[in-house]
Design an enzyme around this catalytic site. Structure first.
Site, PDB file in Angstrom:
ATOM      1  N   LEU A   1       0.636  -1.263   0.130  1.00  0.00           N
ATOM      2  CA  LEU A   1      -0.044   0.135  -0.012  1.00  0.00           C
ATOM      3  C   LEU A   1       0.797   1.231  -0.106  1.00  0.00           C
ATOM      4  O   LEU A   1       0.267   2.510  -0.111  1.00  0.00           O
ATOM      5  CB  LEU A   1      -1.062  -0.125   1.279  1.00  0.00           C
ATOM      6  CG  LEU A   1      -2.130  -0.866   1.108  1.00  0.00           C
ATOM      7  CD1 LEU A   1      -2.918  -0.952   2.479  1.00  0.00           C
ATOM      8  CD2 LEU A   1      -3.034  -0.659  -0.175  1.00  0.00           C
ATOM      9  N   ARG A   2       2.218   1.027   0.236  1.00  0.00           N
ATOM     10  CA  ARG A   2       3.072   2.314  -0.066  1.00  0.00           C
ATOM     11  C   ARG A   2       2.998   3.412   1.093  1.00  0.00           C
ATOM     12  O   ARG A   2       3.889   4.393   1.203  1.00  0.00           O
ATOM     13  CB  ARG A   2       3.079   2.664  -1.178  1.00  0.00           C
ATOM     14  CG  ARG A   2       3.219   1.934  -2.430  1.00  0.00           C
ATOM     15  CD  ARG A   2       4.822   1.381  -2.455  1.00  0.00           C
ATOM     16  NE  ARG A   2       5.100   0.503  -3.616  1.00  0.00           N
ATOM     17  CZ  ARG A   2       5.829  -0.668  -3.427  1.00  0.00           C
ATOM     18  NH1 ARG A   2       6.085  -1.023  -2.552  1.00  0.00           N
ATOM     19  NH2 ARG A   2       6.081  -1.238  -4.544  1.00  0.00           N
TER      20      ARG A   2
ATOM     21  N   ASN B   1       6.956  -3.541   4.124  1.00  0.00           N
ATOM     22  CA  ASN B   1       8.132  -2.905   3.638  1.00  0.00           C
ATOM     23  C   ASN B   1       7.783  -1.409   3.282  1.00  0.00           C
ATOM     24  O   ASN B   1       8.269  -1.169   2.102  1.00  0.00           O
ATOM     25  CB  ASN B   1       8.678  -3.778   2.517  1.00  0.00           C
ATOM     26  CG  ASN B   1       7.818  -3.781   1.306  1.00  0.00           C
ATOM     27  OD1 ASN B   1       6.592  -3.724   1.447  1.00  0.00           O
ATOM     28  ND2 ASN B   1       8.423  -3.926   0.004  1.00  0.00           N
TER      29      ASN B   1
ATOM     30  N   ASP C   1       9.383  -9.218   3.249  1.00  0.00           N
ATOM     31  CA  ASP C   1       9.053  -9.368   1.770  1.00  0.00           C
ATOM     32  C   ASP C   1       9.650  -8.176   1.255  1.00  0.00           C
ATOM     33  O   ASP C   1       9.725  -7.066   1.574  1.00  0.00           O
ATOM     34  CB  ASP C   1       7.497  -9.182   1.503  1.00  0.00           C
ATOM     35  CG  ASP C   1       7.148  -9.237   0.117  1.00  0.00           C
ATOM     36  OD1 ASP C   1       7.103 -10.325  -0.427  1.00  0.00           O
ATOM     37  OD2 ASP C   1       6.715  -8.304  -0.494  1.00  0.00           O
TER      38      ASP C   1
ATOM     39  N   HIS D   1       9.572 -14.306   1.323  1.00  0.00           N
ATOM     40  CA  HIS D   1       9.950 -13.863  -0.129  1.00  0.00           C
ATOM     41  C   HIS D   1      11.196 -14.955  -0.373  1.00  0.00           C
ATOM     42  O   HIS D   1      12.408 -14.395  -0.091  1.00  0.00           O
ATOM     43  CB  HIS D   1      10.249 -12.380  -0.215  1.00  0.00           C
ATOM     44  CG  HIS D   1      10.698 -12.006  -1.414  1.00  0.00           C
ATOM     45  ND1 HIS D   1      10.362 -10.945  -2.444  1.00  0.00           N
ATOM     46  CD2 HIS D   1      11.926 -12.114  -2.422  1.00  0.00           C
ATOM     47  CE1 HIS D   1      11.003 -10.740  -3.508  1.00  0.00           C
ATOM     48  NE2 HIS D   1      11.772 -11.637  -3.309  1.00  0.00           N
TER      49      HIS D   1
ATOM     50  N   HIS E   1       4.620 -15.524  -3.632  1.00  0.00           N
ATOM     51  CA  HIS E   1       4.774 -15.578  -5.140  1.00  0.00           C
ATOM     52  C   HIS E   1       5.750 -16.533  -5.968  1.00  0.00           C
ATOM     53  O   HIS E   1       6.926 -16.204  -6.259  1.00  0.00           O
ATOM     54  CB  HIS E   1       5.355 -14.135  -5.566  1.00  0.00           C
ATOM     55  CG  HIS E   1       6.261 -13.457  -4.733  1.00  0.00           C
ATOM     56  ND1 HIS E   1       7.320 -13.948  -4.536  1.00  0.00           N
ATOM     57  CD2 HIS E   1       6.148 -11.971  -4.136  1.00  0.00           C
ATOM     58  CE1 HIS E   1       7.917 -13.113  -3.502  1.00  0.00           C
ATOM     59  NE2 HIS E   1       7.376 -11.968  -3.567  1.00  0.00           N
TER      60      HIS E   1
ATOM     61  N   ASN F   1       9.809  -8.769  -9.328  1.00  0.00           N
ATOM     62  CA  ASN F   1      10.578  -9.655  -8.390  1.00  0.00           C
ATOM     63  C   ASN F   1       9.816 -10.679  -7.686  1.00  0.00           C
ATOM     64  O   ASN F   1       9.051 -10.123  -6.995  1.00  0.00           O
ATOM     65  CB  ASN F   1      11.852  -8.776  -7.750  1.00  0.00           C
ATOM     66  CG  ASN F   1      12.744  -9.925  -7.030  1.00  0.00           C
ATOM     67  OD1 ASN F   1      12.681 -11.085  -7.425  1.00  0.00           O
ATOM     68  ND2 ASN F   1      13.464  -9.416  -5.882  1.00  0.00           N
TER      69      ASN F   1
ATOM     70  N   ASP G   1       0.337  -9.282  -5.472  1.00  0.00           N
ATOM     71  CA  ASP G   1       1.770  -8.652  -5.181  1.00  0.00           C
ATOM     72  C   ASP G   1       1.626  -7.351  -5.622  1.00  0.00           C
ATOM     73  O   ASP G   1       2.573  -6.806  -6.421  1.00  0.00           O
ATOM     74  CB  ASP G   1       2.749  -9.517  -5.651  1.00  0.00           C
ATOM     75  CG  ASP G   1       4.395  -9.019  -5.315  1.00  0.00           C
ATOM     76  OD1 ASP G   1       4.207  -8.051  -4.296  1.00  0.00           O
ATOM     77  OD2 ASP G   1       5.275  -9.373  -5.702  1.00  0.00           O
TER      78      ASP G   1
ATOM     79  N   HIS H   1       4.083   1.713  -8.488  1.00  0.00           N
ATOM     80  CA  HIS H   1       5.370   2.659  -8.654  1.00  0.00           C
ATOM     81  C   HIS H   1       5.129   3.917  -9.451  1.00  0.00           C
ATOM     82  O   HIS H   1       4.010   3.711 -10.502  1.00  0.00           O
ATOM     83  CB  HIS H   1       6.313   2.111  -9.429  1.00  0.00           C
ATOM     84  CG  HIS H   1       6.946   0.970  -8.454  1.00  0.00           C
ATOM     85  ND1 HIS H   1       7.717   1.476  -7.352  1.00  0.00           N
ATOM     86  CD2 HIS H   1       6.933  -0.513  -8.397  1.00  0.00           C
ATOM     87  CE1 HIS H   1       8.302   0.091  -6.464  1.00  0.00           C
ATOM     88  NE2 HIS H   1       7.887  -0.817  -7.503  1.00  0.00           N
TER      89      HIS H   1
END
Lengths: 436, 329
Positions: free
Chosen positions: A73-74, A104, A162, A189, A242, A288, A315, A319
């Site tokens: 969600l940033r 992260n 992750d 991950h 993933h 990734n 995932d 960006h």
């Protein structure tokens, strides 16, 4: 946000749809009655009296709201790419009522204050439920354990570093052991960082042709093998995020057969795209783990069908345009996926008869909820009334996204199977693409 | 074809056309006035995101000998330094109405990113580990001049093929022109899947002596000293021991075998001074040819539709260049 009452409005009858609720082995034409934000009744020809709103669901699938167990969600730290508000709106637009937020962020969610921040923001501005996760290690640096117990006490549903694997095997062992105290799942991950090096796409002839540094498939599955070994050693619950390679699927399959407590997820893009997308979509095909080969897509589908892979997760990795409009080696990894998860699954798995509706709803609602022990993912009595109505035949060309970021290789693609109504906690939050 | 991004994208006929046009360009160099007015009024921006002396000077001289104006932009930056984005820099130059952007960049694919965004012709002067098309062309021109053909020749490319854009452009060009190419080096420096990319015309060898037997041309790649740090090699000494080209090894090749090197050389590492300065060495000839090839490229891409094989366009080009050459004669 996770307070169900907040969504409550008047009673609601969803009438005449095909109810698919794998937790209760339901698949048939039924009505669903929602009252006070909860599922009140599911059955044929429910009679209601008084002030009840009715949603006609003829021709639609009525399923528990979708649960996406892998979302970035940033917020905090990268709010120009996505916020909790915009990300949950994108989720709802895609039929997703529960979003599991990866930790992260900047700073990383490695303490109670972080978890509380996410929950508070979600309550203020979230359109869907947000379930926070915490990092395994402080600062996500892979050096020492975060205060896992404290975070769990405040609502953290899993731990994960992750974006990176926990490189130190001893530390991961300890994390797995410690998580057992809380019956908490550890999401890995899986990637050998040294082997990945500064690779940017799948290693092989195409990377050689394009002059891009490769990430060998082995970078993933040596880590999957190690992670499974540590889950076996500790008896703890491991979830591998993933999966991208055939070999990883085989390792998880064999581990499950031995009784190791391991679950796994696959993303819609790894199920449907190969590395060739790099030549067509540029940095919107840079993620990734990287896109691999046709045999890997096929192995992932087989893994979904035979139960090796428990969940499909997006995932979702937003960006900004300026971040992605850079040289391939410089642009960040990741694509958005909340709004395309369902239509990609319907188009590629239901319509090609790989999965039944019951199977699919299991992978995108019930199973992720079970892995994370969330009270959602089913339409049982008194369950939170998170419901999605899906038109299995609606076909649409993807043009733009509700997400703040637009980095998707699926823009321009025509897909089938979209959510038409989304209900969170008994309240309609999306109808025919319009968000509340 | 608007841009020269790589030799992968070119046909044999297109490559041969550029090589043919290189001859009259080179003929100019023997004259006292080495300049023709064919690109008068055009502007060539040399946009270098990676330090380079020889390629930049070569393009600059090529542009000047065609009477174009040149603009040097050296952006001191690594691939990860934040600053103005590549696209912003390119669009700024576009707004300055330059006709060519000669682009050198440490990231593979950088010219492909810029090309569709600008009207100016983009000439790739080396991108990451991807391509260096004008180097490939000048290597082929050098071979062609001495051997009169490329078809059927046995060519060895030795060294750090993995990180080499020169090797990739050579491989595309040489295989299209019908050469048999052997890439040779330690397995750590051979790109994964190279046979799948280039097919039967490319062999891989880890043994330089074996690879050299019967060779018509050896192209020696520069060994970056940093490769030792990445554990691609245990030591430079061992590399020289196994893969350095010296006089003894050169004897294994055909007696008229040509030795090429894209420069700059590490004397005593990948090539001995004896060989570098010996009679088979084409290294300085390559430098001369580099300018001629780049003149041919700038000239041929300058047309309204870029580079074309349309016969009437070719005639027009010939008509334009021939009088220019005559005028000086």
């Amino acid at each position: 946000m996770n307070d169900i009452k907040k969504f409550s409005e008047g009673p609601l009858l969803i009438r005449g749809g095909r109810v698919v609720d794998p937790a209760h082995k339901r698949d048939g034409l039924m009505d669903v009655l929602v009252r006070e934000g909860k599922i009140a009744q599911v059955g044929k020809n429910i009679k209601v009296s008084g002030d009840v709103s009715v949603l006609e669901a003829r021709g639609l699938i009525v399923a528990p709201g979708l649960v996406d167990m892998h979302v970035h969600l940033r917020e905090p730290g990268n709010e120009d790419a996505e916020t909790i508000e915009s990300g949950t709106r994108a989720a709802v637009a895609g039929g997703i009522t529960s979003v599991v937020a990866m930790p992260n962020t900047r700073p990383p969610m490695d303490n109670v204050a972080g978890v509380r921040f996410i929950l508070r923001k979600a309550e203020e501005s979230g359109a869907a439920r947000v379930w926070p996760t915490g990092t395994i290690t402080r600062g996500r640096t892979g050096e020492s354990l975060s205060e896992i117990g404290a975070m769990v006490g405040d609502g953290c549903v899993a731990i994960t570093d992750d974006g990176a694997s926990v490189a130190n095997s001893q530390l991961l062992r300890r994390a797995l052991e410690y998580a057992k105290v809380f019956d908490l799942v550890v999401i890995e991950h899986a990637e050998d960082r040294a082997l990945m090096a500064d690779g940017v796409m799948n290693e092989g002839p195409l990377a050689t042709r394009l002059g891009y540094k490769g990430i060998p498939r082995q970078a993933e599955y040596v880590a999957v093998a190690r992670d499974i070994a540590l889950a076996e050693l500790t008896g703890s619950r491991l979830h591998v995020a993933h999966l991208s390679t055939l070999e990883s699927v085989e390792l998880v399959r064999a581990a499950k057969k031995r009784g190791v407590r391991v679950t796994a997820e696959a993303t819609p893009h790894h199920l449907t795209l190969t590395e060739d997308a790099v030549t067509r979509c540029g940095t919107n095909a840079k993620m990734n783990p990287p896109l691999r080969l046709k045999k890997d897509c096929e192995a992932l589908v087989t893994g979904l069908v035979d139960g090796t892979i428990d969940a499909i997760a997006s995932d979702h990795a937003p960006h900004t345009r300026s971040a992605k409009e850079q040289e391939f080696s410089v642009a960040p990894f990741g694509i958005i996926g909340l709004e395309t998860l369902l239509p990609l699954a319907v188009t590629h798995l239901i319509r090609k008869k790989a999965l039944s509706w019951t199977d699919l709803i299991r992978k995108i609602s019930l199973n992720p909820a079970k892995i994370l022990k969330l009270p959602v993912g089913h339409l049982g009595p008194a369950a939170p009334a998170d419901v999605v109505l899906i038109d299995p035949n609606r076909t649409r060309t993807i043009t733009s996204f509700c997400s703040l970021s637009q980095n998707s290789p699926f823009a321009g693609k025509t897909l089938t199977g979209f959510a038409t109504v989304v209900i969170v906690g008994g309240r309609v939050v999306m109808r025919d693409g319009l968000l509340k | 074809m608007k841009d020269l991004l790589g030799l992968e994208k070119m046909t044999r006929a297109q490559i041969e056309r550029i090589l043919e046009t290189t001859r009259p360009m080179k003929a100019l160099f023997t004259r006292s006035i080495k300049k023709v007015p064919v690109l008068r009024g055009k502007t060539v921006a040399l946009l270098f995101f990676e330090p380079s002396t020889r390629t930049r000077s070569s393009f600059e001289l090529a542009a000047k000998r065609l009477s174009a104006d040149t603009l040097n932009i050296a952006v001191a930056t690594s691939s990860v330094t934040k600053g103005e984005s590549l696209l912003d820099t390119a669009k700024t130059l576009e707004a300055m109405k330059v006709d060519f952007m000669v682009l050198r960049h440490s990231s593979s694919g950088a010219p492909d990113l810029v090309a569709p965004e600008v009207k100016a012709r983009v000439i790739n002067a080396g991108d990451g580990t991807h391509e260096h098309p004008t180097q490939g062309l000048l290597d082929m021109f050098t071979i062609l001049e001495k051997k009169d053909r490329v078809d059927g020749l046995r060519i060895v490319i030795v060294g750090d093929v993995l990180h080499s854009r020169v090797a990739r452009s050579n491989l595309w060009g040489l295989t299209k022109l019908g050469a048999q190419v052997t890439v040779c080096g330690p397995a750590t420096l051979i790109p994964p899947g190279i046979r799948e990319v280039f097919g039967k015309k490319v062999q891989v060898s880890f043994n330089l002596e074996e690879a050299l037997r019967g060779a018509d041309v050896i192209n020696v790649l520069r060994l970056q000293r940093e490769r030792q740090e990445g554990n691609y090699l245990p030591s430079l000494r061992e590399y020289t021991e196994l893969y350095g080209l010296n006089q003894n090894r050169l004897r294994l090749a055909k007696p008229d075998c040509l030795v090429l090197h894209p420069g700059p050389m590490n004397r005593g590492v990948e090539i001995s001074s004896e060989v570098a300065d010996g009679p088979r060495s084409m290294i300085l000839e390559q430098v001369t040819n580099g300018i001629a090839v780049r003149m041919a490229v700038l000239y041929m891409f300058s047309g309204p539709n870029g580079f074309t094989l349309d016969p009437s366009e070719i005639e027009k080009e010939n008509n334009a260049i021939e009088p220019a050459l005559r005028d000086i004669a």
